[in-house]
Design a protein around this motif. Structure first.
Motif, short mmCIF file in Angstrom:
data_model
loop_
_atom_site.label_atom_id
_atom_site.label_comp_id
_atom_site.label_asym_id
_atom_site.label_seq_id
_atom_site.Cartn_x
_atom_site.Cartn_y
_atom_site.Cartn_z
N ALA A 81 0.83 -1.21 0.00
CA ALA A 81 0.00 0.00 0.00
C ALA A 81 0.86 1.26 0.00
O ALA A 81 0.53 2.26 -0.64
CB ALA A 81 -0.92 -0.01 1.21
N LEU A 82 2.00 1.21 0.69
CA LEU A 82 2.92 2.36 0.67
C LEU A 82 3.49 2.55 -0.74
O LEU A 82 3.64 3.68 -1.21
CB LEU A 82 4.06 2.14 1.67
N VAL A 83 3.82 1.44 -1.40
CA VAL A 83 4.35 1.52 -2.77
C VAL A 83 3.36 2.19 -3.69
O VAL A 83 3.74 2.96 -4.60
CB VAL A 83 4.73 0.12 -3.27
N GLU A 84 2.06 1.95 -3.49
CA GLU A 84 1.04 2.58 -4.33
C GLU A 84 1.02 4.09 -4.17
O GLU A 84 0.48 4.80 -5.02
CB GLU A 84 -0.34 2.01 -3.97
N ARG A 85 1.62 4.59 -3.11
CA ARG A 85 1.69 6.02 -2.85
C ARG A 85 3.04 6.62 -3.24
O ARG A 85 3.21 7.84 -3.15
CB ARG A 85 1.43 6.29 -1.37
N TRP A 86 3.99 5.80 -3.63
CA TRP A 86 5.32 6.29 -3.99
C TRP A 86 5.32 6.79 -5.43
O TRP A 86 4.77 6.16 -6.33
CB TRP A 86 6.37 5.20 -3.84
N ARG A 87 5.97 7.93 -5.67
CA ARG A 87 6.07 8.49 -7.01
C ARG A 87 7.53 8.65 -7.39
O ARG A 87 8.29 9.35 -6.73
CB ARG A 87 5.37 9.84 -7.08
N ARG A 88 7.90 7.97 -8.46
CA ARG A 88 9.30 8.02 -8.91
C ARG A 88 9.63 9.37 -9.55
O ARG A 88 10.82 9.70 -9.71
CB ARG A 88 9.59 6.87 -9.88
N GLU A 89 8.62 10.15 -9.93
CA GLU A 89 8.89 11.48 -10.48
C GLU A 89 9.46 12.43 -9.42
O GLU A 89 10.21 13.35 -9.75
CB GLU A 89 7.61 12.11 -11.04
N THR A 90 9.10 12.21 -8.15
CA THR A 90 9.55 13.10 -7.07
C THR A 90 10.30 12.38 -5.96
O THR A 90 10.82 13.03 -5.05
CB THR A 90 8.33 13.80 -6.43
N ASN A 91 10.38 11.04 -6.03
CA ASN A 91 10.98 10.23 -4.96
C ASN A 91 10.37 10.57 -3.60
O ASN A 91 11.08 10.73 -2.60
CB ASN A 91 12.50 10.40 -4.93
N THR A 92 9.05 10.68 -3.58
CA THR A 92 8.32 10.94 -2.34
C THR A 92 7.03 10.13 -2.34
O THR A 92 6.56 9.69 -3.40
CB THR A 92 7.95 12.43 -2.18
N PHE A 93 6.47 9.94 -1.14
CA PHE A 93 5.12 9.40 -1.01
C PHE A 93 4.14 10.56 -1.15
O PHE A 93 4.34 11.62 -0.55
CB PHE A 93 4.92 8.75 0.36
N HIS A 94 3.09 10.35 -1.93
CA HIS A 94 2.05 11.36 -2.07
C HIS A 94 0.85 10.92 -1.24
O HIS A 94 0.04 10.08 -1.67
CB HIS A 94 1.66 11.53 -3.54
N PHE A 95 0.75 11.46 -0.03
CA PHE A 95 -0.36 11.17 0.87
C PHE A 95 -1.39 12.30 0.79
O PHE A 95 -1.14 13.35 0.18
CB PHE A 95 0.14 11.02 2.30
N THR A 96 -2.52 12.09 1.43
CA THR A 96 -3.56 13.12 1.43
C THR A 96 -3.10 14.38 2.16
O THR A 96 -3.60 15.47 1.87
CB THR A 96 -4.83 12.58 2.11
N LEU A 223 16.96 1.74 -2.31
CA LEU A 223 15.55 1.63 -1.93
C LEU A 223 14.66 2.53 -2.79
O LEU A 223 13.57 2.12 -3.20
CB LEU A 223 15.37 1.96 -0.46
N TYR A 224 15.13 3.75 -3.07
CA TYR A 224 14.38 4.63 -3.97
C TYR A 224 14.13 3.96 -5.31
O TYR A 224 13.02 4.00 -5.86
CB TYR A 224 15.15 5.94 -4.20
N ARG A 225 15.18 3.37 -5.88
CA ARG A 225 15.04 2.72 -7.18
C ARG A 225 14.07 1.55 -7.10
O ARG A 225 13.24 1.35 -7.99
CB ARG A 225 16.41 2.24 -7.68
N ALA A 226 14.16 0.78 -6.01
CA ALA A 226 13.27 -0.36 -5.84
C ALA A 226 11.82 0.09 -5.69
O ALA A 226 10.90 -0.52 -6.27
CB ALA A 226 13.70 -1.19 -4.62
N LEU A 227 11.59 1.15 -4.94
CA LEU A 227 10.24 1.69 -4.78
C LEU A 227 9.70 2.19 -6.11
O LEU A 227 8.52 1.97 -6.45
CB LEU A 227 10.24 2.83 -3.75
N LYS A 338 22.69 3.11 -9.71
CA LYS A 338 21.44 3.62 -9.16
C LYS A 338 21.67 5.01 -8.57
O LYS A 338 22.00 5.14 -7.38
CB LYS A 338 20.88 2.65 -8.14
N ALA A 339 21.48 6.03 -9.39
CA ALA A 339 21.58 7.42 -8.94
C ALA A 339 20.16 7.97 -8.83
O ALA A 339 19.42 8.01 -9.81
CB ALA A 339 22.41 8.24 -9.92
N GLU A 340 19.78 8.39 -7.62
CA GLU A 340 18.42 8.84 -7.36
C GLU A 340 18.45 10.18 -6.62
O GLU A 340 19.30 10.39 -5.75
CB GLU A 340 17.65 7.81 -6.52
N ARG A 341 17.50 11.05 -6.95
CA ARG A 341 17.46 12.37 -6.33
C ARG A 341 16.88 12.31 -4.91
O ARG A 341 15.86 11.66 -4.67
CB ARG A 341 16.61 13.32 -7.17
N HIS A 342 17.55 12.98 -4.02
CA HIS A 342 17.14 13.14 -2.63
C HIS A 342 16.55 14.55 -2.53
O HIS A 342 17.26 15.54 -2.67
CB HIS A 342 18.37 12.99 -1.72
#
Length: 605
Positions: A81-96, A223-227, A338-342
């Motif tokens: 369920a957390l993965v369904e909220r993860w967005r690779r465009e921003t490397n963040t969870f998008h919650f309400t 982990l970011y890449r995996a998410l 695996k280079a990911e933006r923080h």
């Protein structure tokens, strides 16, 4: 909620530009993938026996705290369920409530890995023999390797116990094998099973040098890449440090939390020890849908933005405490390819700061490691390495007069607010079908007397579109995505939610041991002016199942199929057993041109 019931977002897709690839789009369309398969291989870590000298070398290499973390029972539905909220465009969870993320600060507190230092990068390999011989003193057998990866089981069977009286070289080789096993089963676990790339081995050649790498930043990048990969609708597995992900959720969100462990033995660093990993209540119904619904309705009171605020600095190792500020650094995290933006500027409330509208995220190319052995990735990632080298100069700060209402107003337009449907697809179909039926009725009853040619054309066009949409709705949506493997579930839903009628009069009933399933007959309504009220359209033989969608009269339009598949329905299968109007009835069962005064298309679900 009414608006989001039909349009979950984003309204403005300038940020979440990959929405169609995201799993939330599939969920909205009714395509459930269930819980992800979570790959973390920590269950046999305690079968390694380390000598005091080995433990000293492990600490030098930067893994003194990670080795102490016990195996934690993973909550696959919560992670999914957390993965369904993860967005690779921003490397963040998008919650309400806004964006949140796992940052370098979380890695420091929860895992105790170094979050500052040299980037974890080096040379790739496509074979194992040479590198294993050089750093471990022996090569694995052919059955224990796959390309540039070696089985974790081979490492454990061969090096899990260092012999008494071993030379310093033997101790170091056994320690390198343990470190490779440790990272391969935790922070760098893969979806390939129990294998780990041997490209990490050269980084353990010198243990003092190994301790200068930013292992925590590499673990977070991995982990970011995996998410990001797992958030795509086509994926069904996830790897990486899932212990970090799950414990981050426990600290930050009051959803699915187990009991907090108040045992003094566990009130220590690193802070994953605080969670027992057992729920306080029944967990039978805690599936992905349960957690999805909880996250869709997440309230600000269920979020702990600053869970570490009461932790004494005395409990933190000096190197972790001095570098926690990197949690606010907009930088690039690196773990080989695996280079990911923080991007902590998107979740500053996690640091006790007010959240302004963040800067646009620059799209970047996610590179994958070369297939050729001996490739040094440092030469291919100069831009990413430059960003990491400037990490201390990229720490984010904001003014005190930031108005968060501006952020929330902006956020609601660019985010995907809901993952699960507040109204079931069947109910939406009913509502859409009713609206189309009303449009068709109005168009049919509208008098064209006194209209000019253009107006008549417009009314005729509305009629045609309305009836065509009704036909498509009933003919395609009701049957799309039904496959042979879904047949048992389809039969159950049909019996439980739709009106079933079996006609077996004068026909021998099938025995239970005879092959099935029965062919399905879908009865769809037609216009009343086309039909003789006394006519019976549906001629069912061999005890076939007849699904009738009531229309308020006795008219039905029948479709016979011995196999329902995911390709919709073939119009040629519609029955033509009613008396034809004007001598001819079209193959699709609908009259073109001037349709009768009243049409009644309805669905019973």
């Amino acid at each position: 909620m009414d608006f989001y019931a039909t349009n979950p977002g984003p309204i403005d897709d300038s940020v979440l530009y990959d929405q169609e690839k995201h799993v939330s789009s599939a969920v909205w369309e009714g395509q459930e993938r269930g819980a992800l398969r979570c790959h973390e291989h920590t269950s046999k870590l305690d079968q390694w026996t380390l000598t005091p000298k080995q433990i000293e070398l492990v600490k030098k290499a930067g893994f003194g705290y990670l080795r102490l973390i016990p195996a934690i029972s993973l909550d696959n539905p919560l992670i999914s369920a957390l993965v369904e909220r993860w967005r690779r465009e921003t490397n963040t969870f998008h919650f309400t409530v806004g964006e949140m993320s796992i940052t370098l600060e979380d890695v420091g507190y929860l895992l105790g890995l170094p979050i500052d230092g040299d980037p974890v990068i080096g040379v790739t390999y496509t074979t194992c023999d040479a590198v294993c011989m050089k750093y471990l003193g022996r090569a694995p057998d052919s059955g224990s390797t796959s390309g540039g990866m070696v089985k974790l089981s081979w490492l454990k069977e061969t090096f899990s116990r260092c012999p008494e009286g071993a030379t310093i070289d033997e101790v170091e080789r056994h320690t390198r094998a343990y470190l490779l096993y440790l990272v391969g089963s935790t922070v760098f676990s893969t979806t390939t099973g129990n294998k780990v790339p041997v490209m990490y081995l050269p980084l353990f050649e010198n243990f003092d040098q190994a301790g200068r790498y930013a292992w925590g930043a590499a673990a977070l990048s991995f982990l970011y890449r995996a998410l990001g990969n797992a958030s795509l609708r086509s994926q069904s597995t996830i790897s990486g440090c899932l212990t970090l992900l799950q414990c981050w959720s426990y600290f930050r969100l009051n959803i699915g939390r187990p009991r907090l462990n108040h045992d003094p033995r566990h009130d220590r660093f690193p802070f994953v020890f605080r969670w027992k990993g057992k729920h306080t209540g029944p967990t039978t119904n805690r599936d992905v849908a349960f957690y999805r619904k909880a996250l869709d309705s997440l309230k600000p009171s269920e979020v702990e933005w600053c869970p570490y605020v009461n932790i004494s600095d005395v409990m933190l190792p000096e190197d972790i405490r001095d570098n926690l500020i990197l949690g606010r650094s907009n930088t690039m995290l690196i773990c080989f390819d695996k280079a990911e933006r923080h991007l902590p500027d998107r979740c500053l409330r996690q640091f006790g700061m007010r959240q302004p509208i963040p800067l646009d995220v620059q799209q970047w190319e996610r590179k994958s490691r070369g297939v050729d052995g001996g490739v040094d990735l440092s030469g291919k990632m100069e831009t990413e390495l430059s960003e990491w080298s400037d990490r201390h100069l990229r720490v984010v700060d904001v003014d005190d007069d930031v108005e968060e209402t501006d952020y929330l107003h902006w956020y609601l337009k660019i985010t995907r607010k809901l993952v699960g449907r507040p109204i079931p697809i069947s109910s939406e179909f009913q509502r859409m079908n009713a609206a189309l039926r009303d449009i068709a009725n109005v168009a049919d009853m509208l008098s064209i007397h006194g209209m000019d040619e253009q107006q008549i054309h417009a009314v005729t066009r509305i009629r045609c579109l309305a009836h065509e949409c009704l036909r498509d709705q009933i003919g395609n949506i009701m049957l799309t995505d039904i496959t042979d493997s879904d047949q048992n579930e389809v039969d159950k839903k049909i019996r439980g939610k739709e009106r079933i009628r079996r006609k077996g009069m004068g026909v021998k009933r099938k025995r239970k041991d005879e092959p099935g399933p029965f062919p399905l007959q879908i009865c769809l309504p037609s216009t009343t002016d086309m039909l003789d009220p006394g006519a019976q359209m549906c001629n069912v033989e061999n005890n076939d199942v007849e699904i009738c969608l009531p229309t308020g009269d006795d008219s039905d339009l029948c479709y016979m199929s011995s196999k329902v598949d995911g390709n919709g329905i073939d119009d040629s299968g519609f029955c033509q057993t009613v008396e034809e109007v004007d001598g001819e009835l079209p193959q699709d069962g609908l009259v073109s041109g001037d349709i009768g005064q009243q049409n009644d298309y309805s669905v019973l679900v």
